[in-house]
Write a protein that holds these residues in place. Sequence first.
Motif, PDB file in Angstrom:
ATOM      1  N   GLU A 226       0.816  -1.214   0.000  1.00  0.00           N
ATOM      2  CA  GLU A 226       0.000   0.000   0.000  1.00  0.00           C
ATOM      3  C   GLU A 226       0.854   1.271   0.000  1.00  0.00           C
ATOM      4  N   GLU A 227       1.783   1.351   0.903  1.00  0.00           N
ATOM      5  CA  GLU A 227       2.604   2.556   1.014  1.00  0.00           C
ATOM      6  C   GLU A 227       3.449   2.764  -0.238  1.00  0.00           C
ATOM      7  N   GLU A 228       4.032   1.675  -0.725  1.00  0.00           N
ATOM      8  CA  GLU A 228       4.889   1.757  -1.910  1.00  0.00           C
ATOM      9  C   GLU A 228       4.141   2.334  -3.113  1.00  0.00           C
ATOM     10  N   TYR A 229       2.877   1.947  -3.281  1.00  0.00           N
ATOM     11  CA  TYR A 229       2.090   2.381  -4.433  1.00  0.00           C
ATOM     12  C   TYR A 229       1.090   3.491  -4.103  1.00  0.00           C
ATOM     13  N   HIS A 230       1.184   4.005  -2.881  1.00  0.00           N
ATOM     14  CA  HIS A 230       0.288   5.083  -2.452  1.00  0.00           C
ATOM     15  C   HIS A 230      -1.175   4.703  -2.663  1.00  0.00           C
TER      16      HIS A 230
END
Length: 69
Positions: free
Chosen positions: A8-12
């Motif tokens: 999630e964080e990596e791909y916003h």
Amino acid sequence: VEYARSKEEEYHKNFRFTITTNGMLLDDDTIDYINKEMYNVVLSIDGRKEVNDRMRVRVDGSGCYDRIL
């Protein structure tokens, strides 16, 4: 779900999950997990009692409508 959450964080992104179940195999641990991780829960029943029990026969030959409810 765990893998998607790790991305999630990596791909916003904020992933939302839906589960569809007839409820037969739910136990307290599974319910806790669903409440934590799923955005929607869909309870699948094949219509009124007579139809559902004819379509979803348990191993012992009985229907599952009453147990689902």
